[in-house]
Design a protein around this motif. Structure first.
Motif, mmCIF file in Angstrom:
data_model
loop_
_atom_site.group_PDB
_atom_site.id
_atom_site.type_symbol
_atom_site.label_atom_id
_atom_site.label_comp_id
_atom_site.label_asym_id
_atom_site.label_seq_id
_atom_site.Cartn_x
_atom_site.Cartn_y
_atom_site.Cartn_z
ATOM 1 N N ASP A 166 41.708 44.468 44.807
ATOM 2 C CA ASP A 166 43.165 44.276 44.782
ATOM 3 C C ASP A 166 43.569 42.970 45.481
ATOM 4 O O ASP A 166 44.515 42.305 45.064
ATOM 5 C CB ASP A 166 43.888 45.478 45.396
ATOM 6 C CG ASP A 166 45.370 45.461 45.073
ATOM 7 O OD1 ASP A 166 45.696 45.504 43.866
ATOM 8 O OD2 ASP A 166 46.191 45.369 45.996
ATOM 9 N N ALA A 167 42.817 42.588 46.524
ATOM 10 C CA ALA A 167 43.157 41.369 47.264
ATOM 11 C C ALA A 167 43.090 40.141 46.349
ATOM 12 O O ALA A 167 43.906 39.226 46.466
ATOM 13 C CB ALA A 167 42.215 41.195 48.446
ATOM 14 N N LEU A 168 42.133 40.145 45.412
ATOM 15 C CA LEU A 168 41.996 38.995 44.506
ATOM 16 C C LEU A 168 43.172 38.902 43.536
ATOM 17 O O LEU A 168 43.502 37.824 43.042
ATOM 18 C CB LEU A 168 40.695 39.100 43.701
ATOM 19 C CG LEU A 168 39.380 38.993 44.469
ATOM 20 C CD1 LEU A 168 38.208 39.117 43.504
ATOM 21 C CD2 LEU A 168 39.303 37.670 45.214
ATOM 22 N N LEU A 169 43.792 40.056 43.270
ATOM 23 C CA LEU A 169 44.879 40.071 42.282
ATOM 24 C C LEU A 169 46.083 39.259 42.744
ATOM 25 O O LEU A 169 46.833 38.749 41.918
ATOM 26 C CB LEU A 169 45.337 41.507 41.987
ATOM 27 C CG LEU A 169 44.350 42.409 41.248
ATOM 28 C CD1 LEU A 169 44.983 43.754 40.956
ATOM 29 C CD2 LEU A 169 43.914 41.759 39.958
ATOM 30 N N ASP A 173 48.855 35.322 38.275
ATOM 31 C CA ASP A 173 50.168 35.339 37.675
ATOM 32 C C ASP A 173 50.742 36.765 37.770
ATOM 33 O O ASP A 173 50.018 37.726 37.546
ATOM 34 C CB ASP A 173 49.908 35.006 36.197
ATOM 35 C CG ASP A 173 51.134 34.509 35.519
ATOM 36 O OD1 ASP A 173 51.498 33.373 35.816
ATOM 37 O OD2 ASP A 173 51.696 35.273 34.716
ATOM 38 N N ALA A 174 52.057 36.872 38.108
ATOM 39 C CA ALA A 174 52.630 38.205 38.349
ATOM 40 C C ALA A 174 52.428 39.159 37.169
ATOM 41 O O ALA A 174 52.140 40.335 37.365
ATOM 42 C CB ALA A 174 54.111 38.077 38.668
ATOM 43 N N SER A 175 52.534 38.648 35.960
ATOM 44 C CA SER A 175 52.456 39.565 34.812
ATOM 45 C C SER A 175 51.029 40.102 34.643
ATOM 46 O O SER A 175 50.832 41.285 34.359
ATOM 47 C CB SER A 175 52.940 38.890 33.542
ATOM 48 O OG SER A 175 52.048 37.868 33.186
ATOM 49 N N LEU A 176 50.020 39.232 34.864
ATOM 50 C CA LEU A 176 48.627 39.684 34.775
ATOM 51 C C LEU A 176 48.309 40.676 35.890
ATOM 52 O O LEU A 176 47.651 41.694 35.682
ATOM 53 C CB LEU A 176 47.672 38.491 34.902
ATOM 54 C CG LEU A 176 47.325 37.696 33.641
ATOM 55 C CD1 LEU A 176 46.328 36.613 33.979
ATOM 56 C CD2 LEU A 176 46.782 38.599 32.539
ATOM 57 N N ALA A 238 42.886 39.477 32.462
ATOM 58 C CA ALA A 238 42.921 39.155 33.894
ATOM 59 C C ALA A 238 41.532 38.764 34.413
ATOM 60 O O ALA A 238 41.410 37.966 35.344
ATOM 61 C CB ALA A 238 43.460 40.327 34.694
ATOM 62 N N ILE A 239 40.475 39.326 33.792
ATOM 63 C CA ILE A 239 39.114 39.086 34.286
ATOM 64 C C ILE A 239 38.775 37.603 34.249
ATOM 65 O O ILE A 239 38.134 37.075 35.162
ATOM 66 C CB ILE A 239 38.080 39.875 33.451
ATOM 67 C CG1 ILE A 239 38.418 41.365 33.410
ATOM 68 C CG2 ILE A 239 36.656 39.640 33.954
ATOM 69 C CD1 ILE A 239 38.286 42.093 34.693
ATOM 70 N N ALA A 240 39.234 36.910 33.195
ATOM 71 C CA ALA A 240 38.918 35.487 33.046
ATOM 72 C C ALA A 240 39.557 34.649 34.153
ATOM 73 O O ALA A 240 39.122 33.540 34.437
ATOM 74 C CB ALA A 240 39.394 35.004 31.676
ATOM 75 N N GLU A 241 40.584 35.183 34.779
ATOM 76 C CA GLU A 241 41.332 34.427 35.798
ATOM 77 C C GLU A 241 40.827 34.685 37.209
ATOM 78 O O GLU A 241 41.338 34.127 38.176
ATOM 79 C CB GLU A 241 42.822 34.824 35.745
ATOM 80 C CG GLU A 241 43.456 34.671 34.375
ATOM 81 C CD GLU A 241 43.480 33.220 33.923
ATOM 82 O OE1 GLU A 241 43.737 32.356 34.775
ATOM 83 O OE2 GLU A 241 43.219 32.968 32.730
ATOM 84 N N ILE A 242 39.853 35.578 37.333
ATOM 85 C CA ILE A 242 39.409 36.009 38.667
ATOM 86 C C ILE A 242 38.027 35.434 38.951
ATOM 87 O O ILE A 242 37.122 35.552 38.132
ATOM 88 C CB ILE A 242 39.340 37.558 38.724
ATOM 89 C CG1 ILE A 242 40.741 38.156 38.622
ATOM 90 C CG2 ILE A 242 38.602 38.049 39.939
ATOM 91 C CD1 ILE A 242 41.458 38.287 39.929
#
Ligand code: ADP
Ligand code: MG
Length: 322
Positions: A166-169, A173-176, A238-242
């Motif tokens: 959750d910390a990485l989230l 971007d808010a929507s992701l 979202a995975i691609a952004e983390i």
């Protein structure tokens, strides 16, 4: 508060089903059925399936959703629910009311009627028993055949990110970010999809404990193996952004996605997609691999063999992923 008034106020439903001859209020419920009945039961405990700071409505929704997902994976229609609540003294009636709001929102959407249950004082444990109906041959884990294609509905990984990372989230971007938390709290059981898949598939399971472990369950039950193409597995955007780096396999191991994984003869793929289109179901279907005769699970990433970690899914009695 006393038990009888809580039952009357919070569990007794104003809706009905013609096949429920007697609902909540007596020693047991009475149902009428001609079809085959499909039953499952799941218990949820705090810090395993939900967190104490989730809202009661979120807990009520998720408890029912994870149960409905099992009925979806059998290709059946869910009909009746029983609910056992073990509640610690600090939980008040407002909590129960909110819990039932979340539960009822989903129950109503699928015409599932709460027909009974139990209420005890103890540590917080939520158990739900669901019964569904089907007239079709059941969709089992054990039917996969060498040469079958392996498919999945929707995408996976978002719920696992929200639970384990959750910390990485917060960097997203808010929507992701919100979409990931939404997937964890409000999974959509693939009931309509399961009913259609049942007409075409050889085997199915819901992805509750990660695609590696749930696919392995199908392979073991069917006494076959598989080649799984990790680069083809549909991952949540979202995975691609983390920046997962070393733990890039987390989305395949974390679970809680409640998508369906199934196998079918390759000739059935086009008819299945046509049936989805005809029914107006837009849930994506993705081919992720092939069933093989040798009974091991082989994973590939862009053609390169990837060794599975020793512990590769969520197992309550085994070691758990960090
Ligand atoms: P008994 O003591 O005979 O087991 P209970 O007092 O536990 O009966 O329950 C009375 C009725 O209320 C039964 O129909 C039971 O199924 C229903 N009930 C009790 N708890 C729940 C619950 N958490 N959700 C739904 N129905 C419930
Ligand atoms: Mg009782």
């Amino acid at each position: 508060m006393n038990e009888t008034s809580i039952i009357a106020r919070h569990f007794q439903s104003h809706t009905q089903r013609a096949d429920v001859l007697l609902g909540i209020g007596d020693d047991a419920a009475i149902l009428k059925a001609e079809e085959n009945l499909v039953m499952s039961l799941d218990s949820l405990v705090v810090e395993r399936h939900f967190r104490m700071d989730d809202t009661p409505a979120d807990i009520g929704y998720k408890a029912l959703a994870s149960n409905l997902s099992d009925i979806a994976a059998m290709g059946a229609t869910p009909c009746w629910a029983m609910l056992s609540l073990s509640l610690p003294p600090e939980i008040d009636e407002a909590w129960i009311a909110e819990f039932m709001q979340g539960f009822n929102a989903l129950a109503k959407a699928w015409d599932v009627l709460l027909i009974g249950g139990d209420l005890v004082r103890g540590p917080l444990v939520i158990s739900i028993q669901i019964t569904g109906k089907t007239n079709k041959p059941p969709l089992l884990r054990s039917g996969a055949q060498p040469g079958d294609r392996i498919l999945m509905t929707g995408d996976i990984g978002a719920a696992g990110l929200a639970w384990h990372r959750d910390a990485l989230l917060s960097g997203l971007d808010a929507s992701l970010r919100d979409a990931c938390r939404e997937r964890l709290l409000h999974p959509q059981p693939r009931i309509a999809e399961g009913l259609l898949i049942a007409d075409f598939a050889h085997a199915a399971i819901d992805i509750s404990d990660g695609i590696f472990l749930d696919l392995k369950r199908v392979l073991d039950a069917s006494k076959v193996g598989a080649e799984l193409k990790l680069d083809q597995v549909a991952l949540n955007p979202a995975i691609a952004e983390i920046p997962l780096k070393d733990d890039w396999l987390l989305p395949f191991m974390a679970g809680d996605d409640y998508e369906l994984l199934f196998t079918l003869d390759s000739s059935q793929f086009v008819p299945l997609t046509e049936a989805f289109a005809k029914a107006g179901i837009k849930t994506p279907l993705t081919q992720v691999g092939t069933i093989t005769a040798p009974t091991d699970l082989q994973c590939f990433y862009h053609g390169k063999n990837v060794a599975l970690p020793e512990v590769f899914g969520f197992d309550h009695f085994g070691q758990q992923i960090k």
